[in-house]
Design an enzyme around this catalytic site. Structure first.
Site, PDB file in Angstrom:
ATOM      1  N   THR A  44       0.847  -1.197   0.000  1.00  0.00           N
ATOM      2  CA  THR A  44       0.000   0.000   0.000  1.00  0.00           C
ATOM      3  C   THR A  44       0.876   1.239   0.000  1.00  0.00           C
ATOM      4  O   THR A  44       2.007   1.193  -0.472  1.00  0.00           O
ATOM      5  CB  THR A  44      -0.957  -0.026   1.208  1.00  0.00           C
ATOM      6  OG1 THR A  44      -0.181  -0.162   2.399  1.00  0.00           O
ATOM      7  CG2 THR A  44      -1.966  -1.159   1.098  1.00  0.00           C
ATOM      8  N   VAL A  46       0.848   4.464   2.617  1.00  0.00           N
ATOM      9  CA  VAL A  46       1.364   5.027   3.867  1.00  0.00           C
ATOM     10  C   VAL A  46       2.155   3.967   4.639  1.00  0.00           C
ATOM     11  O   VAL A  46       3.177   4.264   5.253  1.00  0.00           O
ATOM     12  CB  VAL A  46       0.216   5.591   4.737  1.00  0.00           C
ATOM     13  CG1 VAL A  46       0.739   6.084   6.084  1.00  0.00           C
ATOM     14  CG2 VAL A  46      -0.502   6.718   4.002  1.00  0.00           C
ATOM     15  N   CYS A  47       1.695   2.719   4.575  1.00  0.00           N
ATOM     16  CA  CYS A  47       2.308   1.629   5.362  1.00  0.00           C
ATOM     17  C   CYS A  47       3.817   1.502   5.153  1.00  0.00           C
ATOM     18  O   CYS A  47       4.559   1.446   6.144  1.00  0.00           O
ATOM     19  CB  CYS A  47       1.614   0.305   5.073  1.00  0.00           C
ATOM     20  SG  CYS A  47      -0.145   0.324   5.488  1.00  0.00           S
ATOM     21  N   PRO A  48       4.310   1.473   3.916  1.00  0.00           N
ATOM     22  CA  PRO A  48       5.760   1.321   3.775  1.00  0.00           C
ATOM     23  C   PRO A  48       6.541   2.512   4.338  1.00  0.00           C
ATOM     24  O   PRO A  48       7.657   2.342   4.826  1.00  0.00           O
ATOM     25  CB  PRO A  48       5.984   1.152   2.279  1.00  0.00           C
ATOM     26  CG  PRO A  48       4.754   1.645   1.626  1.00  0.00           C
ATOM     27  CD  PRO A  48       3.634   1.464   2.615  1.00  0.00           C
ATOM     28  N   LEU A  51       6.714   1.778   8.158  1.00  0.00           N
ATOM     29  CA  LEU A  51       7.597   0.656   8.480  1.00  0.00           C
ATOM     30  C   LEU A  51       9.056   0.997   8.200  1.00  0.00           C
ATOM     31  O   LEU A  51       9.951   0.585   8.936  1.00  0.00           O
ATOM     32  CB  LEU A  51       7.161  -0.598   7.727  1.00  0.00           C
ATOM     33  CG  LEU A  51       5.756  -1.116   8.079  1.00  0.00           C
ATOM     34  CD1 LEU A  51       5.446  -2.381   7.286  1.00  0.00           C
ATOM     35  CD2 LEU A  51       5.569  -1.334   9.558  1.00  0.00           C
TER      36      LEU A  51
END
EC number: 1.11.1.26
Length: 187
Positions: A44, A46-48, A51
């Protein structure tokens, strides 16, 4: 009812970690400070970024004796595929837990039932397995690892200094407060 100061519920899951699949359970989180970071999905947007931000600060968390766990409702196989294809996720050295059964997302009360995805939930857990910090965001709002690091330091400070509390914007080495009758109305 808030999850603050409650014991984490039992779970068993598989994570992708440093090129291997490993078993993770509620027992894995005990005996040290842990941060569990839920995110909606692999591959996706925003997720990377979140993380990767955690990966960039991972050594600082490790110096504090903290293990980070990333969790989404994807499988551990998807985590591996994402790791193999994303430059941001290649930086991740902490376990990425698969939660396709949504047990963890339900246990931590971040599951979006109709979507089968987790909200952006962040949980700081003490060595006894109690939730000390809880923050849940709408999925469009990214988190900041440096602010999480500050909160972990505050939680650890309060745990090791009974009777003291950390005021707003507290940073390591700054003054704390000792609540007492003498402080009432003087802050």
């Amino acid at each position: 009812m808030s999850l603050i100061n409650t014991q984490i519920k039992p779970f068993k899951a598989t994570a992708y970690h440093n090129g291997k699949f490993i078993d993770v359970s509620d027992e894995s989180l005990k005996g040290k400070w842990s941060v569990v970071v839920f995110y909606p999905a692999d591959f996706t947007f925003v997720c990377p970024t979140e993380l990767e931000d955690l990966a960039d600060h991972y050594a600082e968390f490790q110096k504090l004796g903290v293990e980070i766990y990333g969790v989404s409702t994807d499988t551990h196989f998807a985590h591996k595929a994402w790791h193999d294809t994303s430059e941001a996720i290649k930086k991740v050295q902490y376990p990425l837990i698969g939660d396709p059964t949504t047990v963890l997302s339900r246990n931590f009360e971040v599951l979006i039932e109709e979507e089968g995805l987790a909200l952006r939930g962040t949980f700081v857990i003490n060595p006894e397995g109690q939730i000390k910090v809880l923050e849940v965001h709408d999925n469009g709002i990214g988190r900041d690892a440096s602010e999480l690091l500050r909160k972990v330091k505050a939680a650890q400070y309060v745990a090791s200094h009974p009777g003291e509390v950390c005021p707003a914007k507290w940073t390591e080495g700054a003054a704390t407060l000792t609540p007492s009758l003498d402080l009432v109305g003087k802050i």
